[in-house]
Design a protein around this motif. Sequence first.
Motif, PDB file in Angstrom:
ATOM      1  N   SER A 126       0.840  -1.183   0.000  1.00 18.63           N
ATOM      2  CA  SER A 126       0.000   0.000   0.000  1.00 18.63           C
ATOM      3  C   SER A 126       0.878   1.236   0.000  1.00 18.63           C
ATOM      4  O   SER A 126       1.494   1.582   1.008  1.00 18.63           O
ATOM      5  CB  SER A 126      -0.911  -0.006   1.223  1.00 18.63           C
ATOM      6  OG  SER A 126      -1.436   1.291   1.415  1.00 18.63           O
ATOM      7  N   GLU A 127       0.929   1.881  -1.130  1.00 23.13           N
ATOM      8  CA  GLU A 127       1.733   3.091  -1.233  1.00 23.13           C
ATOM      9  C   GLU A 127       1.202   4.161  -0.293  1.00 23.13           C
ATOM     10  O   GLU A 127       1.978   4.936   0.278  1.00 23.13           O
ATOM     11  CB  GLU A 127       1.730   3.605  -2.676  1.00 23.13           C
ATOM     12  CG  GLU A 127       2.743   4.693  -2.894  1.00 23.13           C
ATOM     13  CD  GLU A 127       2.666   5.312  -4.272  1.00 23.13           C
ATOM     14  OE1 GLU A 127       1.897   4.826  -5.115  1.00 23.13           O
ATOM     15  OE2 GLU A 127       3.382   6.300  -4.495  1.00 23.13           O
ATOM     16  N   PHE A 128      -0.098   4.172  -0.119  1.00 27.15           N
ATOM     17  CA  PHE A 128      -0.693   5.157   0.783  1.00 27.15           C
ATOM     18  C   PHE A 128      -0.143   5.000   2.197  1.00 27.15           C
ATOM     19  O   PHE A 128       0.285   5.964   2.831  1.00 27.15           O
ATOM     20  CB  PHE A 128      -2.226   5.011   0.781  1.00 27.15           C
ATOM     21  CG  PHE A 128      -2.898   5.879   1.797  1.00 27.15           C
ATOM     22  CD1 PHE A 128      -3.176   7.210   1.515  1.00 27.15           C
ATOM     23  CD2 PHE A 128      -3.243   5.375   3.042  1.00 27.15           C
ATOM     24  CE1 PHE A 128      -3.785   8.027   2.456  1.00 27.15           C
ATOM     25  CE2 PHE A 128      -3.847   6.178   3.985  1.00 27.15           C
ATOM     26  CZ  PHE A 128      -4.123   7.514   3.700  1.00 27.15           C
ATOM     27  N   LYS A 177     -12.463   9.603   0.540  1.00 26.12           N
ATOM     28  CA  LYS A 177     -13.392   9.845  -0.570  1.00 26.12           C
ATOM     29  C   LYS A 177     -13.373   8.671  -1.553  1.00 26.12           C
ATOM     30  O   LYS A 177     -14.431   8.185  -1.972  1.00 26.12           O
ATOM     31  CB  LYS A 177     -12.985  11.151  -1.271  1.00 26.12           C
ATOM     32  CG  LYS A 177     -13.821  11.539  -2.475  1.00 26.12           C
ATOM     33  CD  LYS A 177     -15.115  12.201  -2.048  1.00 26.12           C
ATOM     34  CE  LYS A 177     -15.895  12.773  -3.236  1.00 26.12           C
ATOM     35  NZ  LYS A 177     -16.070  11.866  -4.352  1.00 26.12           N
ATOM     36  N   VAL A 178     -12.193   8.233  -1.911  1.00 31.30           N
ATOM     37  CA  VAL A 178     -12.065   7.111  -2.842  1.00 31.30           C
ATOM     38  C   VAL A 178     -12.800   5.885  -2.301  1.00 31.30           C
ATOM     39  O   VAL A 178     -13.537   5.208  -3.022  1.00 31.30           O
ATOM     40  CB  VAL A 178     -10.573   6.768  -3.077  1.00 31.30           C
ATOM     41  CG1 VAL A 178     -10.424   5.447  -3.817  1.00 31.30           C
ATOM     42  CG2 VAL A 178      -9.877   7.888  -3.843  1.00 31.30           C
ATOM     43  N   LYS A 217      -2.063   6.601  -6.245  1.00 33.71           N
ATOM     44  CA  LYS A 217      -3.080   5.742  -6.857  1.00 33.71           C
ATOM     45  C   LYS A 217      -3.139   4.422  -6.097  1.00 33.71           C
ATOM     46  O   LYS A 217      -2.109   3.893  -5.684  1.00 33.71           O
ATOM     47  CB  LYS A 217      -2.745   5.493  -8.322  1.00 33.71           C
ATOM     48  CG  LYS A 217      -3.252   6.610  -9.225  1.00 33.71           C
ATOM     49  CD  LYS A 217      -3.303   6.158 -10.675  1.00 33.71           C
ATOM     50  CE  LYS A 217      -1.985   6.447 -11.364  1.00 33.71           C
ATOM     51  NZ  LYS A 217      -1.950   6.024 -12.766  1.00 33.71           N
ATOM     52  N   LEU A 218      -4.359   3.935  -5.922  1.00 31.04           N
ATOM     53  CA  LEU A 218      -4.491   2.608  -5.320  1.00 31.04           C
ATOM     54  C   LEU A 218      -4.017   1.567  -6.323  1.00 31.04           C
ATOM     55  O   LEU A 218      -4.345   1.643  -7.501  1.00 31.04           O
ATOM     56  CB  LEU A 218      -5.953   2.323  -4.986  1.00 31.04           C
ATOM     57  CG  LEU A 218      -6.636   3.242  -3.986  1.00 31.04           C
ATOM     58  CD1 LEU A 218      -8.025   2.711  -3.662  1.00 31.04           C
ATOM     59  CD2 LEU A 218      -5.814   3.356  -2.709  1.00 31.04           C
ATOM     60  N   GLN A 219      -3.255   0.630  -5.838  1.00 32.23           N
ATOM     61  CA  GLN A 219      -2.827  -0.422  -6.755  1.00 32.23           C
ATOM     62  C   GLN A 219      -3.968  -1.420  -6.925  1.00 32.23           C
ATOM     63  O   GLN A 219      -4.737  -1.662  -6.019  1.00 32.23           O
ATOM     64  CB  GLN A 219      -1.556  -1.145  -6.294  1.00 32.23           C
ATOM     65  CG  GLN A 219      -1.401  -1.336  -4.819  1.00 32.23           C
ATOM     66  CD  GLN A 219      -0.862  -0.081  -4.159  1.00 32.23           C
ATOM     67  OE1 GLN A 219      -1.635   0.675  -3.578  1.00 32.23           O
ATOM     68  NE2 GLN A 219       0.427   0.150  -4.240  1.00 32.23           N
TER      69      GLN A 219
END
Lengths: 179, 179
Positions: free
Chosen positions: A96-98, A122-123, B90-92
């Motif tokens: 998870s880059e987030f 939101k996503v 961006k979500l992967q």
Amino acid sequence: MSVKNKSIYAILGILNILPSSGYDIKKYCDNVLSGFWNENFGHIYPTLKKMLADGTIEIMSKGKNEKKIQYKITSRGEQALDHWFLEETKLQPVRSEFMLKLFFSSHQPKEKVLQMIEKYKKVHQDKLEKYRVMEMDLEKGIEDISSERAKYIKATLRSGILSHEATIRWCNETIEEIC
Amino acid sequence: MSVKNKSIYAILGILNILPSSGYDIKKYCDNVLSGFWNENFGHIYPTLKKMLADGTIEIMSKGKNEKKIQYKITSRGEQALDHWFLEETKLQPVRSEFMLKLFFSSHQPKEKVLQMIEKYKKVHQDKLEKYRVMEMDLEKGIEDISSERAKYIKATLRSGILSHEATIRWCNETIEEIC
DNA sequence: GGTTTCATGTAACATGTTACATGATTCT
DNA sequence: AGAATCATGTAACATGTTACATGAAACC
């Protein structure tokens, strides 16, 4: 046959429901499986060729006006699918880059971090909304699907719903914490 | 510099906390980031070389008895890191083989499916347990870490906890449904 | 008549994983 | 002395994504 290319099972699973073309398979992935699976053309077409060679699928004889190439599962493909169900399912490593960003963001301005989390929220809210629509659609169209299949489809939808709800709760909790 | 290789940011983030060797970086990923990030040696070492060439990291002069190669972040690396934070995340695409199996499992014997879900539940319970231990460890060791950093570390831990809890709830719900 | 969708495919690129090789050091 | 861990690295393999190319058919 390759050990790790799980795409072949996605394709076999789809063809086991309904003979399809490469294009159909892509659409099915986008529209139905998108919550937990994705494929792209650059992967599907070469994989179909490999599977033809393996004998797990075959080309259906086209009708006169048929332009697309439709594939169906062979008995060998059914066996491969059955075998796959009995295999152990390993969780794929998460990335998870987030979360990576968040973990390292102590030097960043607080407002930027909060903005990032709000966006993330939101996503997930949008995705949750889509899942809820899909769940309602399933309830409505439930006569067209065997009740056994509907049960499993619903379970995957519920998984998406619970997971997005948890994420949204986490966003709220974390926004509170950081403020 | 590559557009998609996010490993460089994981490495920069780690080196931004503490100069480290490739081996240290791997350990840090395994021990600390494992809930949301993973790296392997076959990826770390070539990436370190690339980053040296890019000038985002540099080799620290070794002490006499030092055998390992320690890298530290350069000011250019710090810039790259700062820039990354402002980029969109961006979500992967998700890929859950478990959900894929479940989706297609209407022809499988019910007991097999239930077993599969029970196993999945077990895996997530174990992970949850580990997260809880990590959370407690963080509370205990909190003096060693700046409160800003601790906040973000905790947030990523909470994310793991909430997400595993949600999965376990989903397992219970789904077992009920299928029975 | 123009745009969108259908439909198939390849090539280049990027990424990620596994197995192997090597050798020092530390622990038991 | 033997096992485990530290430490670095390469090669082969496997997987995944993007951009490009092409053209028909359906829709507005």
